[in-house]
Design a protein around this motif. Structure first.
Motif, mmCIF file in Angstrom:
data_model
loop_
_atom_site.group_PDB
_atom_site.id
_atom_site.type_symbol
_atom_site.label_atom_id
_atom_site.label_comp_id
_atom_site.label_asym_id
_atom_site.label_seq_id
_atom_site.Cartn_x
_atom_site.Cartn_y
_atom_site.Cartn_z
ATOM 1 N N THR A 73 0.843 -1.203 0.000
ATOM 2 C CA THR A 73 0.000 0.000 0.000
ATOM 3 C C THR A 73 0.876 1.249 0.000
ATOM 4 O O THR A 73 2.084 1.167 0.180
ATOM 5 C CB THR A 73 -0.935 0.068 1.223
ATOM 6 O OG1 THR A 73 -0.130 0.256 2.395
ATOM 7 C CG2 THR A 73 -1.748 -1.203 1.363
ATOM 8 N N VAL A 74 0.222 2.382 -0.185
ATOM 9 C CA VAL A 74 0.942 3.658 -0.198
ATOM 10 C C VAL A 74 0.470 4.508 0.968
ATOM 11 O O VAL A 74 -0.727 4.711 1.150
ATOM 12 C CB VAL A 74 0.679 4.428 -1.511
ATOM 13 C CG1 VAL A 74 1.422 5.753 -1.513
ATOM 14 C CG2 VAL A 74 1.058 3.592 -2.715
ATOM 15 N N LEU A 75 1.425 4.986 1.755
ATOM 16 C CA LEU A 75 1.083 5.925 2.813
ATOM 17 C C LEU A 75 1.545 7.305 2.383
ATOM 18 O O LEU A 75 2.701 7.497 2.011
ATOM 19 C CB LEU A 75 1.778 5.545 4.124
ATOM 20 C CG LEU A 75 1.611 6.606 5.229
ATOM 21 C CD1 LEU A 75 0.194 6.575 5.780
ATOM 22 C CD2 LEU A 75 2.620 6.420 6.343
ATOM 23 N N GLY A 76 0.658 8.265 2.452
ATOM 24 C CA GLY A 76 1.026 9.643 2.143
ATOM 25 C C GLY A 76 1.175 10.432 3.428
ATOM 26 O O GLY A 76 0.281 10.439 4.261
ATOM 27 N N LEU A 77 2.338 11.076 3.599
ATOM 28 C CA LEU A 77 2.542 11.954 4.751
ATOM 29 C C LEU A 77 2.338 13.372 4.262
ATOM 30 O O LEU A 77 3.031 13.837 3.358
ATOM 31 C CB LEU A 77 3.966 11.818 5.290
ATOM 32 C CG LEU A 77 4.319 10.531 6.010
ATOM 33 C CD1 LEU A 77 5.787 10.540 6.389
ATOM 34 C CD2 LEU A 77 3.457 10.395 7.254
ATOM 35 N N LEU A 78 1.370 14.030 4.868
ATOM 36 C CA LEU A 78 0.992 15.352 4.411
ATOM 37 C C LEU A 78 1.197 16.340 5.545
ATOM 38 O O LEU A 78 0.937 16.010 6.694
ATOM 39 C CB LEU A 78 -0.499 15.290 4.075
ATOM 40 C CG LEU A 78 -1.035 16.078 2.927
ATOM 41 C CD1 LEU A 78 -0.322 15.690 1.657
ATOM 42 C CD2 LEU A 78 -2.528 15.797 2.779
ATOM 43 N N GLY A 79 1.672 17.507 5.221
ATOM 44 C CA GLY A 79 1.825 18.487 6.291
ATOM 45 C C GLY A 79 2.513 19.721 5.780
ATOM 46 O O GLY A 79 3.185 19.676 4.746
ATOM 47 N N PRO A 80 2.341 20.858 6.474
ATOM 48 C CA PRO A 80 2.972 22.099 6.023
ATOM 49 C C PRO A 80 4.487 22.039 6.204
ATOM 50 O O PRO A 80 4.999 21.098 6.803
ATOM 51 C CB PRO A 80 2.343 23.164 6.918
ATOM 52 C CG PRO A 80 1.895 22.438 8.138
ATOM 53 C CD PRO A 80 1.563 21.044 7.698
ATOM 54 N N ASN A 81 5.188 23.036 5.732
ATOM 55 C CA ASN A 81 6.635 23.113 5.903
ATOM 56 C C ASN A 81 6.997 23.033 7.372
ATOM 57 O O ASN A 81 6.383 23.685 8.212
ATOM 58 C CB ASN A 81 7.188 24.439 5.350
ATOM 59 C CG ASN A 81 7.087 24.503 3.832
ATOM 60 O OD1 ASN A 81 6.890 25.562 3.284
ATOM 61 N ND2 ASN A 81 7.222 23.387 3.169
ATOM 62 N N LEU A 126 5.380 8.073 1.052
ATOM 63 C CA LEU A 126 5.804 9.297 0.387
ATOM 64 C C LEU A 126 5.295 10.518 1.126
ATOM 65 O O LEU A 126 4.248 10.494 1.772
ATOM 66 C CB LEU A 126 5.373 9.318 -1.079
ATOM 67 C CG LEU A 126 3.906 9.300 -1.488
ATOM 68 C CD1 LEU A 126 3.315 10.702 -1.483
ATOM 69 C CD2 LEU A 126 3.802 8.749 -2.909
ATOM 70 N N THR A 127 6.084 11.576 1.054
ATOM 71 C CA THR A 127 5.624 12.846 1.603
ATOM 72 C C THR A 127 5.302 13.719 0.413
ATOM 73 O O THR A 127 5.852 13.533 -0.666
ATOM 74 C CB THR A 127 6.715 13.561 2.415
ATOM 75 O OG1 THR A 127 7.639 14.146 1.513
ATOM 76 C CG2 THR A 127 7.430 12.606 3.346
ATOM 77 N N THR A 128 4.414 14.633 0.607
ATOM 78 C CA THR A 128 4.077 15.497 -0.520
ATOM 79 C C THR A 128 3.472 16.801 -0.051
ATOM 80 O O THR A 128 2.935 16.909 1.043
ATOM 81 C CB THR A 128 3.121 14.777 -1.502
ATOM 82 O OG1 THR A 128 2.855 15.636 -2.601
ATOM 83 C CG2 THR A 128 1.808 14.413 -0.830
ATOM 84 N N GLN A 129 3.616 17.797 -0.903
ATOM 85 C CA GLN A 129 2.958 19.083 -0.675
ATOM 86 C C GLN A 129 1.702 19.143 -1.518
ATOM 87 O O GLN A 129 0.908 20.048 -1.388
ATOM 88 C CB GLN A 129 3.878 20.230 -1.116
ATOM 89 C CG GLN A 129 5.201 20.269 -0.431
ATOM 90 C CD GLN A 129 5.120 20.993 0.884
ATOM 91 O OE1 GLN A 129 4.090 21.594 1.201
ATOM 92 N NE2 GLN A 129 6.172 20.928 1.671
ATOM 93 N N TYR A 130 1.579 18.182 -2.445
ATOM 94 C CA TYR A 130 0.462 18.216 -3.380
ATOM 95 C C TYR A 130 -0.661 17.316 -2.902
ATOM 96 O O TYR A 130 -0.530 16.102 -2.852
ATOM 97 C CB TYR A 130 0.908 17.770 -4.770
ATOM 98 C CG TYR A 130 2.015 18.603 -5.326
ATOM 99 C CD1 TYR A 130 1.789 19.914 -5.737
ATOM 100 C CD2 TYR A 130 3.298 18.093 -5.426
ATOM 101 C CE1 TYR A 130 2.807 20.687 -6.243
ATOM 102 C CE2 TYR A 130 4.328 18.859 -5.935
ATOM 103 C CZ TYR A 130 4.074 20.154 -6.338
ATOM 104 O OH TYR A 130 5.093 20.909 -6.833
ATOM 105 N N LEU A 131 -1.780 17.946 -2.544
ATOM 106 C CA LEU A 131 -2.921 17.197 -2.055
ATOM 107 C C LEU A 131 -3.448 16.271 -3.128
ATOM 108 O O LEU A 131 -3.853 15.152 -2.871
ATOM 109 C CB LEU A 131 -3.988 18.187 -1.642
ATOM 110 C CG LEU A 131 -3.457 19.081 -0.531
ATOM 111 C CD1 LEU A 131 -4.137 20.420 -0.514
ATOM 112 C CD2 LEU A 131 -3.604 18.375 0.799
ATOM 113 N N GLU A 132 -3.370 16.746 -4.350
ATOM 114 C CA GLU A 132 -3.803 15.974 -5.499
ATOM 115 C C GLU A 132 -3.023 14.658 -5.566
ATOM 116 O O GLU A 132 -3.573 13.599 -5.860
ATOM 117 C CB GLU A 132 -3.523 16.829 -6.740
ATOM 118 C CG GLU A 132 -3.974 16.256 -8.036
ATOM 119 C CD GLU A 132 -3.307 17.000 -9.210
ATOM 120 O OE1 GLU A 132 -2.498 17.927 -8.965
ATOM 121 O OE2 GLU A 132 -3.579 16.625 -10.344
ATOM 122 N N GLU A 133 -1.752 14.749 -5.253
ATOM 123 C CA GLU A 133 -0.883 13.578 -5.315
ATOM 124 C C GLU A 133 -1.266 12.560 -4.241
ATOM 125 O O GLU A 133 -1.375 11.359 -4.506
ATOM 126 C CB GLU A 133 0.563 14.026 -5.138
ATOM 127 C CG GLU A 133 1.593 12.950 -5.316
ATOM 128 C CD GLU A 133 2.970 13.566 -5.513
ATOM 129 O OE1 GLU A 133 3.287 13.934 -6.649
ATOM 130 O OE2 GLU A 133 3.716 13.703 -4.525
#
Ligand SMILES: Nc1ncnc2c1ncn2[C@@H]1O[C@H](COP(=O)(O)OP(=O)(O)OP(=O)(O)O)[C@@H](O)[C@H]1O
Ligand SMILES: [Mg+2]
Lengths: 267, 334
Positions: free
Chosen positions: B38-46, B197-204
């Motif tokens: 599976t894919v875990l997305g880590l999302l968060g501001p700078n 993965l970490t990302t700044q793109y919510l779309e991603e």
């Protein structure tokens, strides 16, 4: 693969990578060579004219082994600036994410730098021959002289490795190493005999390993010591004293640098 | 299904007390579970702690507290074994400028002890896969930012690792390369690879991640699938754009009356957004009321919440605002 074989194999891969850089950016090598060549010319033709030399020898023959010593020590600084540079650019992180021995990066770095130093010495030999320096001993003794110079430089590389990892910036490293190495290679028998130094400086110079490695190569190349040479123990046993220093430097700084490598990258 | 990545109570503090400069708590007790494949997305501001999390899981950083297991191996006890099983691409491309693209990848292969031949073959394969074949034998010094990024990502795949860690993998890529990258990752995940993965793109995150963890100030403030997260911030949104900025306040109070959450106002675009229940019916009523008051609109509509709404609601910040600057959760109460 056993740990030390991996360290050597991975070290070879990393050394290869460093040597590609030496080949692609020859300016670095030119930079290392310009100042010693200038030193030879300045000292032989400018200062040399004022230094009394017994008949049958020349100042050039005295000077060139000293220049060799200074040059290979400066050559060893590449270890520190190279590591600091890799650290700054994040390449050390890439290496650390790979299943390699913790010492492999340092083994590779010091190895490529001693190989580069071989090339540097060859070019300096040619320069020396041009200004009248000659080897008057057997090829075997001459070889021993070069081996000793390179061994000492290799040991210095491990000191540079630790400093490079501590400062983490190639610019800072270069400034620091310049400020430290200049006096160390000048307060020695490299350019003039130590007999005329004030007592304190003379004692320092006599026990300075740079004097010993210079003296040992003069002995092994059959070059004169001028002013009768020093009777201090390190210079009477110059080759042995150089060997001791080299072994001690590696024994102390290899583990320290390896520990710092693991640590500083983990910050 | 077994977990490919498991972390409990990760804490990391930078800077030492009594040394001046202050102490930053980058991570303050983060837990993660990533099932295999599976894919875990880590999302968060700078500054939220995303990179710190990745660096700990990839053995580059030792946490002050907590434990982690990757591909069944304890990260703290046997980092070397973990390194054999993971591929890493950090936030900033770690490629050697003086080597060619090919030499970079071959070196990485050799350091995985693939043998010289296999390492060369694999390097060519990956260069092809990342559309770098044309530049393969040029020193990286002459690569563009996006090309370096792609080469670095290729470096993470050299050993066909079962677990991949990618820190902002598509930052700096053009839309085309980004879409290629997504496709490539989706293919790998279908093949059984686990990705963090970490990302700044919510779309991603929306597109790639099975699970999302929103991190802020070193803490996981929300987790779930993107649908769960969207549900958590409420249903549909009503969006209005007024013609005349002087009407913003009036429309805001009107919206507040029907909203089930905060009304968001963007003065420079004259746009107002509010979560509501029963989207279309509410919109029709609103339009009638506005008509009566003589407020003209240049746009009106309803829409499903996006990851942007999730992010804004949870952290009180847009994705491009750093963790430290604005007051926490300032946008939530209105
Ligand atoms: N080496 C360091 N020394 C001191 N503080 C650090 C260091 N690395 C990170 N920090 C601090 O730790 C916090 C978390 O940083 P981290 O790099 O993990 O954030 P991030 O979520 O990856 O942010 P970004 O989106 O900007 O990449 C930040 O406040 C940052 O300033
Ligand atoms: Mg980051």
């Amino acid at each position: 693969m056993s740990a030390w074989r991996s360290a050597l194999g991975d070290g070879a891969t990393i050394a290869q990578r460093n040597l590609i850089k030496v080949r692609r950016v020859p300016d670095l090598l030119v930079g290392t060579l310009i100042s010693p060549i200038m030193f030879i010319l300045l000292f032989v033709y400018v200062f040399g004219s004022a230094i009394p030399v017994p008949a049958g020898t020349s100042y050039a023959e005295f000077l060139v082994p000293g220049i060799f010593a200074q040059t290979v020590i400066f050559g060893a600084t590449v270890t520190g600036s190279g590591l600091a540079d890799d650290m700054q650019k994040g390449i050390i992180d890439r290496f650390r994410s790979l299943p390699i021995a913790p010492s492999a990066v340092l083994v590779g770095r010091t190895t490529s730098d001693v190989l580069t130093n071989v090339l540097v010495v060859l070019i300096m030999v040619v320069t020396g021959l041009v200004v009248g320096w000659r080897i008057t001993t057997s090829p075997l003794e001459a070889l021993a002289g070069f081996a000793l110079l390179l061994l000492f430089a290799y040991a210095c590389s491990w000191v540079m490795a630790l400093v490079g990892l501590l400062v983490r910036s190639p610019e800072v490293f270069n400034n620091v190493s310049f400020i430290v190495i200049f006096p160390i290679t000048f307060i020695a028998n490299t350019f003039v005999p130590t007999q005329g130094f004030p007592t304190v400086l003379r004692v320092i110079a006599d026990w300075n390993p740079v004097s010993a490695v210079t003296q040992a190569s003069r002995d092994l190349f059959g070059n004169p010591s001028l002013a009768g040479g020093s009777d201090a123990w390190p210079l009477q046993h110059a080759a042995l004293y150089t060997l001791i220093w080299s072994v001690v430097l590696v024994a102390v700084f290899l583990p320290l640098a390896t520990r710092q490598f693991k640590r500083s990258a983990a910050r | 299904m077994a977990d490919a990545v498991r972390a409990r109570g990760l804490v990391k503090t930078y800077g030492r007390a009594g040394r001046g400069g202050g102490v930053t708590t980058a991570l303050d007790g983060v837990d993660l579970d990533v099932p295999e494949g599976t894919v875990l997305g880590l999302l968060g501001p700078n500054g939220a702690g995303k990179t710190t999390t990745v660096r700990i899981l990839t053995t580059l950083l030792v946490p002050d507290a907590g434990e982690a297991e990757v591909a069944g191996v304890d990260v703290l006890r046997d980092p070397q074994e973990v390194r054999r099983r993971i591929g890493v691409s950090g936030q900033y491309a770690a490629v050697d400028e003086y080597l060619t693209g090919f030499e970079n990848l071959r070196m990485v292969g050799k350091l995985y002890h693939q043998g010289s031949r296999r390492a060369s073959e694999r390097a060519r394969e990956l260069l092809e896969l990342f559309s770098l074949s044309d530049a393969a034998d040029r020193p990286v010094k002459g690569y563009s930012g996006g090309m370096r990024r792609r080469l670095d990502l290729a470096g993470a795949l050299v050993n066909d690792p079962p677990v991949l860690f990618l820190d902002e993998p598509t930052t700096g890529l053009d839309p085309r390369s980004r879409a290629d990258m997504w496709e490539l990752l989706q293919g790998m995940v279908r093949g059984g690879t686990t990705v963090v993965l970490t990302t700044q793109y919510l779309e991603e995150a929306d597109l790639l991640a099975d699970d999302i963890i929103v991190i802020d100030h070193g803490r996981a403030i929300a987790r779930g699938t993107s649908d769960q997260l969207k549900a958590q911030v409420g249903g549909e949104r009503v969006e209005l754009v007024v013609d005349d900025a002087t009407h913003l306040d009036e429309v805001r109070s009107l919206l507040a009356g029907v909203a089930v959450g905060a009304v968001e106002v963007e003065p420079h675009t004259r746009r107002l957004t509010a979560p509501v229940e029963g989207g279309a019916a509410v919109l029709v009523r609103l339009l009638a009321q506005l008509e009566e008051r003589g407020v003209h609109l240049s746009d009106a509509g309803t829409r499903r919440p996006t990851m942007d709404d999730v992010f804004l609601t949870l952290t009180g910040k847009r994705t491009d605002e750093p963790s430290g600057t604005s007051d926490q959760k300032s946008g939530v109460t209105a």
